[in-house]
Design an enzyme around this catalytic site. Structure first.
Site, mmCIF file in Angstrom:
data_model
loop_
_atom_site.group_PDB
_atom_site.id
_atom_site.type_symbol
_atom_site.label_atom_id
_atom_site.label_comp_id
_atom_site.label_asym_id
_atom_site.label_seq_id
_atom_site.Cartn_x
_atom_site.Cartn_y
_atom_site.Cartn_z
ATOM 1 N N CYS A 93 0.812 -1.222 0.000
ATOM 2 C CA CYS A 93 0.000 0.000 0.000
ATOM 3 C C CYS A 93 0.850 1.280 0.000
ATOM 4 C CB CYS A 93 -0.945 -0.053 1.187
ATOM 5 S SG CYS A 93 -2.402 0.972 0.967
ATOM 6 N N ARG A 127 -12.607 6.110 -0.229
ATOM 7 C CA ARG A 127 -11.585 5.129 0.142
ATOM 8 C C ARG A 127 -12.015 3.759 -0.387
ATOM 9 N NH1 ARG A 127 -7.646 6.880 3.160
ATOM 10 N NH2 ARG A 127 -6.804 4.813 3.544
ATOM 11 N N HIS A 209 -3.299 -5.806 2.665
ATOM 12 C CA HIS A 209 -2.901 -5.911 4.065
ATOM 13 C C HIS A 209 -3.448 -7.241 4.602
ATOM 14 C CE1 HIS A 209 -1.824 -1.624 4.548
ATOM 15 N NE2 HIS A 209 -2.895 -1.343 3.847
HETATM 16 N N1 GLN Z 1 -2.111 6.713 2.619
HETATM 17 C C1 GLN Z 1 -2.241 5.858 1.436
HETATM 18 C C2 GLN Z 1 -3.680 5.855 0.896
HETATM 19 O O1 GLN Z 1 -4.590 6.227 1.593
HETATM 20 C C3 GLN Z 1 -1.825 4.439 1.779
HETATM 21 C C4 GLN Z 1 -2.775 3.773 2.769
HETATM 22 C C5 GLN Z 1 -2.238 2.456 3.299
HETATM 23 O O2 GLN Z 1 -1.020 2.228 3.350
HETATM 24 N N2 GLN Z 1 -3.166 1.563 3.745
HETATM 25 O O3 GLN Z 1 -3.869 5.450 -0.248
#
Ligand code: GLN
Length: 260
Positions: A93, A127, A209
């Site tokens: 990520c 998101r 993740h």
């Molecule tokens: N901050 C980055 C995003 O929101 C990565 C998020 C993460 O590592 N889960 O895309």
């Protein structure tokens, strides 16, 4: 045999227990009589990328990515050289995004990336959160870059990857890189092109993740085998009994694909 594994920025990039990937790699080494030497390093620490076998970067919030970018940028030349020499890298990520050209946040501000991966990331309006199932592209997840040796998945029953995503960044791939596979459930890189993750040489990026590796033992062993093969081309990993890991993996695939 010893294997040098470096966890970079564990204090900043460790969302959703991504450090569990280090624990999984270390366990799968020990179960084979390989001694894992785990190094943790962060802002300002000296690093010898060429002395490493595996480098790991986890995920993090926009804020943490902004905190580490200057430190990461000063390491670009040495890391790029080590990658061109075959260093195995797993980036999750935010760590994945930082290896690309840039990450443009929702505010419009751009966090400069290392430009090692031909990818770029632009924050979307919403998101992308939830479980993910990916159908592996075995040409990409292979031990040998010219795909002459099938990936660990051909030895393992598992032909998918499972994990959990939470990112606003939508990552797009350029010419010189390939996705790890096709999204069967969830969003993946950007929720538009059904691609998830990336591979360039021995560098792997993914939005998964979980942590990723405990439920994807075939991916863990691919990383280990690539690292060991740099020591001696004929070295192969001893197969482990992954019965429990495979049951956990297949249970997620079954549950999620029933919803699809
Ligand atoms: N901050 C980055 C995003 O929101 C990565 C998020 C993460 O590592 N889960 O895309």
């Amino acid at each position: 045999m010893k294997l040098n594994i470096c966890h970079l920025y564990p204090d900043l990039l460790d969302l959703y227990g991504d450090r569990g990937n280090i624990l999984a790699l270390a366990a799968r080494c020990r179960w084979r009589g390989i001694e894992p030497l785990i190094q943790q390093a962060s802002l300002g620490d000296d690093l010898d990328f060429r002395g490493m076998d595996i480098l790991f970067l986890g995920g993090g919030s926009d804020r943490e990515q902004g905190l580490l970018v200057r430190d990461l940028m000063r390491r670009e030349e040495e890391l790029r050289r080590a990658i061109e020499e075959g260093l195995v890298v797993l980036s999750i990520c935010g760590g994945y995004q930082m290896l690309g050209e840039y990450y443009q946040m929702a505010s419009g501000e751009k966090i400069q990336g290392l430009g090692i991966l031909d990818v770029w990331t632009i924050a979307g309006a919403k998101r992308l959160i939830g479980n993910v199932v990916v159908e592996i592209d075995e040409r990409v997840l292979s031990v040998d870059s010219d795909q002459s040796i099938g990936m660990r998945a051909s030895a393992s029953k598992l032909k998918t990857l499972v994990g959990f995503e939470n990112h606003s960044g939508k990552t797009y791939l350029g010419e010189g890189v390939s996705p790890l596979g096709k999204v069967l459930f969830g969003n993946g890189n950007n929720g538009d092109d059904r691609a998830e993750g990336v591979r360039y040489r021995n560098v792997f990026g993914t939005y998964l993740h979980g942590p990723l590796l405990p439920k994807n033992p075939h991916f863990a062993d691919l990383l280990l085998e690539l690292a060991i093969q740099r020591r001696g081309p004929l070295t192969r990993l001893v197969e482990l009994d992954d019965h429990m890991e495979e049951l956990a993996h297949q249970a997620m695939v079954k549950r999620l694909l029933k919803q699809a």
